[in-house]
Design a protein around this motif. Sequence first.
Motif, mmCIF file in Angstrom:
data_model
loop_
_atom_site.group_PDB
_atom_site.id
_atom_site.type_symbol
_atom_site.label_atom_id
_atom_site.label_comp_id
_atom_site.label_asym_id
_atom_site.label_seq_id
_atom_site.Cartn_x
_atom_site.Cartn_y
_atom_site.Cartn_z
ATOM 1 N N MET A 14 -3.155 -14.625 -0.734
ATOM 2 C CA MET A 14 -3.419 -13.454 -1.561
ATOM 3 C C MET A 14 -2.210 -13.168 -2.460
ATOM 4 O O MET A 14 -1.070 -13.140 -2.002
ATOM 5 C CB MET A 14 -3.692 -12.223 -0.674
ATOM 6 C CG MET A 14 -3.957 -10.946 -1.439
ATOM 7 S SD MET A 14 -4.364 -9.573 -0.298
ATOM 8 C CE MET A 14 -4.508 -8.233 -1.482
ATOM 9 N N THR A 15 -2.444 -12.987 -3.759
ATOM 10 C CA THR A 15 -1.379 -12.727 -4.705
ATOM 11 C C THR A 15 -0.933 -11.273 -4.612
ATOM 12 O O THR A 15 -1.755 -10.361 -4.613
ATOM 13 C CB THR A 15 -1.851 -13.027 -6.137
ATOM 14 O OG1 THR A 15 -2.279 -14.387 -6.220
ATOM 15 C CG2 THR A 15 -0.724 -12.800 -7.132
ATOM 16 N N THR A 16 0.386 -11.043 -4.551
ATOM 17 C CA THR A 16 0.912 -9.680 -4.497
ATOM 18 C C THR A 16 0.764 -9.018 -5.857
ATOM 19 O O THR A 16 1.122 -9.611 -6.879
ATOM 20 C CB THR A 16 2.397 -9.697 -4.105
ATOM 21 O OG1 THR A 16 2.525 -10.295 -2.817
ATOM 22 C CG2 THR A 16 2.960 -8.285 -4.062
ATOM 23 N N PRO A 17 0.231 -7.786 -5.911
ATOM 24 C CA PRO A 17 0.150 -7.085 -7.202
ATOM 25 C C PRO A 17 1.534 -6.935 -7.826
ATOM 26 O O PRO A 17 2.543 -6.783 -7.128
ATOM 27 C CB PRO A 17 -0.434 -5.719 -6.816
ATOM 28 C CG PRO A 17 -1.180 -5.965 -5.542
ATOM 29 C CD PRO A 17 -0.379 -7.010 -4.829
ATOM 30 N N ALA A 18 1.591 -6.993 -9.154
ATOM 31 C CA ALA A 18 2.869 -6.926 -9.859
ATOM 32 C C ALA A 18 3.406 -5.512 -9.954
ATOM 33 O O ALA A 18 4.574 -5.310 -10.274
ATOM 34 C CB ALA A 18 2.718 -7.509 -11.261
ATOM 35 N N LEU A 19 2.557 -4.523 -9.651
ATOM 36 C CA LEU A 19 2.917 -3.120 -9.814
ATOM 37 C C LEU A 19 2.931 -2.409 -8.467
ATOM 38 O O LEU A 19 1.963 -2.486 -7.710
ATOM 39 C CB LEU A 19 1.913 -2.430 -10.749
ATOM 40 C CG LEU A 19 2.063 -0.934 -10.972
ATOM 41 C CD1 LEU A 19 3.407 -0.624 -11.614
ATOM 42 C CD2 LEU A 19 0.930 -0.424 -11.857
ATOM 43 N N ALA A 20 4.029 -1.720 -8.162
ATOM 44 C CA ALA A 20 4.131 -0.916 -6.947
ATOM 45 C C ALA A 20 4.251 0.550 -7.340
ATOM 46 O O ALA A 20 4.980 0.905 -8.266
ATOM 47 C CB ALA A 20 5.349 -1.331 -6.121
ATOM 48 N N VAL A 21 3.524 1.397 -6.613
ATOM 49 C CA VAL A 21 3.504 2.835 -6.880
ATOM 50 C C VAL A 21 3.923 3.563 -5.612
ATOM 51 O O VAL A 21 3.367 3.332 -4.540
ATOM 52 C CB VAL A 21 2.100 3.306 -7.308
ATOM 53 C CG1 VAL A 21 2.038 4.818 -7.435
ATOM 54 C CG2 VAL A 21 1.701 2.642 -8.628
ATOM 55 N N THR A 22 4.908 4.451 -5.724
ATOM 56 C CA THR A 22 5.300 5.273 -4.589
ATOM 57 C C THR A 22 4.668 6.662 -4.726
ATOM 58 O O THR A 22 4.151 7.031 -5.775
ATOM 59 C CB THR A 22 6.828 5.424 -4.502
ATOM 60 O OG1 THR A 22 7.292 6.236 -5.595
ATOM 61 C CG2 THR A 22 7.519 4.074 -4.533
ATOM 62 N N GLY A 23 4.718 7.423 -3.637
ATOM 63 C CA GLY A 23 4.228 8.798 -3.687
ATOM 64 C C GLY A 23 2.729 8.927 -3.818
ATOM 65 O O GLY A 23 2.230 9.971 -4.257
ATOM 66 N N ALA A 24 1.979 7.909 -3.406
ATOM 67 C CA ALA A 24 0.531 7.939 -3.598
ATOM 68 C C ALA A 24 -0.175 8.950 -2.710
ATOM 69 O O ALA A 24 -1.354 9.254 -2.928
ATOM 70 C CB ALA A 24 -0.064 6.547 -3.360
ATOM 71 N N THR A 25 0.520 9.498 -1.708
ATOM 72 C CA THR A 25 -0.081 10.555 -0.890
ATOM 73 C C THR A 25 0.164 11.936 -1.492
ATOM 74 O O THR A 25 -0.334 12.939 -0.981
ATOM 75 C CB THR A 25 0.475 10.527 0.546
ATOM 76 O OG1 THR A 25 1.895 10.679 0.508
ATOM 77 C CG2 THR A 25 0.121 9.211 1.234
ATOM 78 N N GLY A 26 0.927 12.000 -2.582
ATOM 79 C CA GLY A 26 1.178 13.261 -3.278
ATOM 80 C C GLY A 26 0.384 13.354 -4.556
ATOM 81 O O GLY A 26 -0.375 12.447 -4.913
#
Length: 282
Positions: free
Chosen positions: A1-13
């Motif tokens: 599985m290819t890792t997405p190029a974009l990481a997002v923090t704070g997704a529970t906020g």
Amino acid sequence: MTTPALAVTGATGFLGGRVAADLAARGIPQLLVVRSPERAPRLAGAEVRSASYGDRDAAVAALRGADTLFLVSAAESSDRLQQHRTVVDAAAEAGVAHVVYTSFAAAAPDAVFTLARDHFHTEQHIRESGMAWTFLRDSFYAEFMELMVGDDGAIRGPAADGRVAIVARDDIVRTAVAVLLDPSAHAGRTYDLTGPEALTLTEVADTLSRARGRSIRFENETVPEAYASRAHYGAPDWEVDAWVSTYTAIASGDMATVSGDIETVTGTPAQSFSSWLRTHDR
């Protein structure tokens, strides 16, 4: 599985969550890096990984494979700057190439608003990390204005006749998404994200009164009065300093600058405070 190029923090906020949802709706794969995976939103194309900002090893593992990181600033705390430095170092070690960071208006080492100093030093740490960067310097949020109103209908603090260019979080979200859709086009840029006008807190109170159908007023305090009126909360010194300097930053003129950067990035102007109130109930 290819890792997405974009990481997002704070997704529970609110901010990270809204940005992640918008990206998912566009079919953009992403990593959601959260402290509590069970609270993470279930979004199409999103892989959830667990890490806190202060845990370098976990953050390195969670960010491995990501090219761009949307770094939502940590919750206010006495060690927030150290948390930021740790996660930035982890991102660099993990091979992240570009950090998009949610900073604050008028960030400076001697900013009147005390928490803006942490944002400045975080920006500096990112600049020195070797990664590309984009800084989104948000003004005070429209939502925050109503939280300043006491039970008796008064906004109190040492803001005098200073002005603040209030911004809607909706506009922050769409600006962040626009940057994340093409990060390289925004590398090395600092965007001041404000509303289209700067209001005094008397004008804020009047606008709230009309929108909410109740009497709301602004009462100016001296700085000693502001500290005294907040003493009963028993909050730590750094937090009380932040509360009071919210108002002194407005009084100083630091928050009065109106920027067109939201329209520049998104093509659509920012909302005024009055127009935002018309579409948002408290």
